[in-house]
Design a protein around this motif. Structure first.
Motif: not given
Length: 818
Positions: A329-337, A339-347
């Motif tokens: 999963e890869v997320q991107l906010s309108a402010g440029g933040v 968050r990427d994760a593999r199997n819910i592991d955001a590290t």
């Protein structure tokens, strides 16, 4: 939906067990040519909704007529009366949602503001118009009224057939002085969570001919129709689907708007997505229309991404349908933040990820580039298939949990964005072998879901058998024969074709005590109707030591028992409740014990609280023994309304300790059944709320002491439309005990005057209609006594004689269980 908390959701997807929305079961029956009223209105999560709202509906061959009276001391109408104004919700407004045919499809929405602005759409498609719609907003002394006339032809349908079911909901937006996200209130006939157009969360309206109200078979068929419609909808949610297939070759793929996650209805702001690929990676671009971009989060991998406007890309690499190191999963906010994760592991971080945002005249764009190498794979081969989902969270100009919308490529239930089996498919290069590629994984999912549904069906059958065996068997194994006959008779009422609802009347009155109340309420009703009702209710009150020695109190208790004995000998039933004083403080009424940690002392032998409580129980036992020796079976309702905030010392609102409450009940049960030999008691577990919603933060069954300690379940229901909100009725009846309205009457919350002249007051016949149409397992309804400003007794509410003589009502002469 909190995107970062997906562990349970992904596990559900991996096992093929989606988190399914719980379909609502509100059913409003509309006889042709007659107006039906309802004041049922609750908050988005099922809690209370303060501004009083009364809705009247009627229909004929031409169309549907709706009148909505909104109490409002400060009307907000700043947006004007322009047609289809997208900001209409910033004013005081109402919205009617209709799903013709109960198809669980995209609903028709008709909105009207206090300024007279009209908006009509199919979902959020404002190009749809209801031809011939009449919509008027009128100011009233107490607020404003919305009048709607909706022609069938304008909806594109014929007039409903007898017994036809439609999906239905009513939404009200109430601003305070001026528009503000933090102050506005949103309520609805049935709670809709965050998605008012989520059709599984809407209720139903049944269009019937007046004669159908007398046909129990047709009423049952309508309820079955609702259940069948929900079952089909739930099956579609839990079943895997093949989803959309997007073939990504050398040319980019343009994707249509995303849909709201629970209904598939287009969101209020359009989202366009473009996918492309090359030898190095996958390129995804979102174009988000947005009137109010909101982005305040900072830092990488923040858990609060979803509080901003943001987009999300989900990939099931290799279409595995399981957690095996391939779900990204890869997320991107309108402010440029990011968050990427593999199997819910955001590290985990996607090496080489490029994430950029820009502001535009229409809103904002998000550009993500995902290198194959960073995903841990080679460039996909021709014909390879991956699972894919795309999502967007749109905040309405500021963070608002209830106002935000979550849309996605795959329609999924709330909290279940990780249900892989509902995602779409990304086919690389060619589509010839896509069906072959996706079939095995989906067949496995189908098998798991079918097995689960079959197991649930078997469980329901087992529950029915268990509950049927339990009904009619007293909790006290030493219950008298008369007690057993009464319980068995109550349990069998719902199987009758008529004479199946017992009326009960509280005896006590403020002016005349038990003796005066019996004359004013019971005898007077018998004189007018020609029949004695089936049950009376007497109260022993607080029974504190000081009161027990008071002559007037002794007279009060004497009258209570005399009424009970006399009525029982004549063939009637008797129910009794108590308002015990706090055994620790000695206070009565609304005393909410401050020393909460000491409540357990009531159950602890040797403590002062334990001794005081046993003394109270002994005082009550003397009275109950007198009734036992006179042959009176008592429906005993001791620690009632325990789910009501600030009710009595033992309430959930004060103690917050469910287990202590249960133990107090169990000890009382054992003391009375085993030591006091009170074999004439049937134990009534009775919750409460306003309009049927259980308060105090407790579920309807959360304080339940156990089936081996309870004979009857019920609730205190005070509302002008006899609507039990939430799933209180379903929860209580599922316990396998006869169900009752253990207290009943019109709404008497703040501002209620009890005037019979009000257009929205309760009619006694509303009770019978509600029981027959919505709550058929109801055995009895106990009306409270009246007081100044509140007409609560049967005799003081319209259609009293008609109620007593209704074919469904079992009066005293009809009860021959002895």
């Amino acid at each position: 939906v909190i995107f970062c908390l997906l562990a349970s959701a992904v596990l559900a997807g991996a096992e093929g067990l989606a988190i399914v929305p719980d379909p609502q079961s509100g059913l409003l029956v509309l006889p042709k040519g007659e107006e039906r009223q309802t004041s049922r209105m609750c908050g988005r999560s099922g809690g209370p909704f303060d501004p009083r709202t009364v809705m009247g509906l009627a229909w004929d061959e031409q169309g549907l007529m709706v009148r909505i009276d909104c109490t409002d001391s400060s009307i907000v109408a700043a947006q004007g009366n322009a047609r289809d104004n997208r900001a209409y919700w910033k004013d005081d407004a109402v919205e009617l949602l209709l799903d013709p045919g109960h198809r669980h499809g995209v609903p028709i929405c008709i909105g009207l503001t206090a300024a007279g602005a009209v908006t009509d759409s199919r979902g959020t498609d404002t190009g749809f118009k209801v031809e011939g719609l009449v919509a008027k907003a009128i100011r009233t002394p107490k607020g404003w009224r919305a009048n709607l006339i909706v022609p069938w032809a304008g909806l594109g349908v014929r007039p409903p057939a007898d017994g036809e079911i439609w999906g239905f909901n009513l939404k009200r937006i109430d601003q305070t002085n001026a528009f503000a996200y933090t102050n506005m209130q949103v309520g609805s006939w049935l709670p809709f969570g965050t998605d008012s157009q989520g059709v599984l969360m809407n209720g139903q309206v049944a269009f019937v001919l007046p004669a159908t109200l007398e046909d129990d078979a047709k009423l049952a068929a309508m309820r079955d129709s609702v259940a069948a419609g929900h079952a089909a909808a739930v099956r579609s949610w839990t079943s895997p689907n093949e989803g959309d297939v997007f073939v990504l070759g050398d040319k980019p793929v343009e994707m249509a708007d995303l849909g709201l996650m629970r209904s598939g209805v287009p969101a209020r702001e359009a989202t366009r997505v473009r996918l492309a690929r090359d030898a190095e990676g996958l390129d995804i671009r979102f174009e988000c229309d947005d009137e109010g971009v909101f982005a305040v989060q900072e830092g990488r991998d923040t858990v609060k991404m979803w509080k901003d406007d943001c987009v999300s890309v989900w990939l099931d690499i290799g279409h595995k349908h399981r957690i095996d190191g391939a779900m990204v999963e890869v997320q991107l906010s309108a402010g440029g933040v990011v968050r990427d994760a593999r199997n819910i592991d955001a590290t985990w971080s996607l090496a080489g990820l490029t994430a950029e945002t820009t502001r535009t005249d229409k809103g904002w764009t998000a550009h993500l580039r995902l290198p194959w190498k960073g995903l841990g794979v080679e460039a996909p081969k021709e014909g390879e298939v991956w699972g894919i989902n795309l999502a967007r969270t749109d905040q309405p100009g500021a963070y608002d949990f209830f106002g935000m919308q979550v849309s996605s490529l795959a329609m999924s239930s709330e909290g279940d964005m990780g249900a892989i089996h509902r995602w779409g498919h990304l086919a690389f290069g060619r589509a010839d072998d896509v069906e072959v590629a996706i079939k095995p994984a989906h067949e496995a999912q189908f098998a798991v879901v079918d097995q689960r549904l079959a197991g649930l069906a078997e469980q329901r059958k087992a529950d029915e058998v268990r509950n049927a065996a339990r009904w009619g068997i007293p909790a006290n194994p030493k219950a008298s024969e008369a007690t057993r006959k009464v319980l068995k008779g109550l349990a069998g009422l719902s199987q009758r074709k008529d004479k199946r609802l017992i009326l009960c009347q509280e005896n006590w009155s403020y002016e005349g005590g038990n003796a005066g109340g019996f004359k004013a309420y019971v005898e007077k009703l018998a004189e007018k109707s020609g029949k004695w009702i089936g049950m009376i209710h007497v109260s022993y009150g607080n029974a504190t030591p000081s009161d027990s020695s008071d002559p007037s109190y002794r007279s009060y208790l004497k009258d209570a028992n005399q009424n009970a004995i006399r009525y029982s000998k004549a063939g009637g039933l008797v129910t009794v409740h108590i308002n015990p004083a706090n055994p620790i403080t000695g206070k009565t009424g609304g005393d909410s014990l401050q020393e909460r940690e000491r409540i357990a002392e009531v159950c602890t032998p040797g403590t002062e609280a334990y001794k005081n409580w046993r003394k109270k129980l002994d005082e009550y036992a003397v009275l109950l023994t007198e009734l036992r020796d006179a042959g009176v079976v008592v429906l005993w309702r001791p620690l009632h309304e325990m789910t009501f905030n600030n009710c009595y010392w033992y309430d959930a609102g004060a103690t917050k300790d469910r287990e202590v409450y249960k133990e107090i009940w169990r000890q009382m049960f054992r003391y009375y059944s085993e030591e006091k030999k009170l074999d004439n008691l049937l134990w009534v577990y009775s919750v409460t709320g306003l309009g049927g919603s259980v308060l105090g933060g407790a579920r309807a069954d959360e304080m339940y002491p156990g089936s081996e300690y309870v004979d009857i379940v019920g609730l205190s229901q005070y509302s002008d439309d006899v609507d039990i909100t939430g799933n209180v009725y379903e929860t209580l009846t599922a316990l396998g005990k006869p169900f009752a309205f253990s207290e009943f009457g019109p709404g008497h919350s703040a501002g209620y005057t009890g005037s019979l002249a009000t257009a929205d007051g309760l009619s006694n016949l509303d009770l019978v209609h509600a029981v027959r149409e919505k709550y058929p397992l109801t055995t009895y309804a106990c009306y409270w006594g009246s007081w100044t400003g509140a007409n609560m007794a049967i005799i003081d509410i319209p259609d009293a004689v008609e109620l007593v003589n209704h074919p469904w009502v079992a009066n005293r002469d009809d009860l021959n269980w002895k």
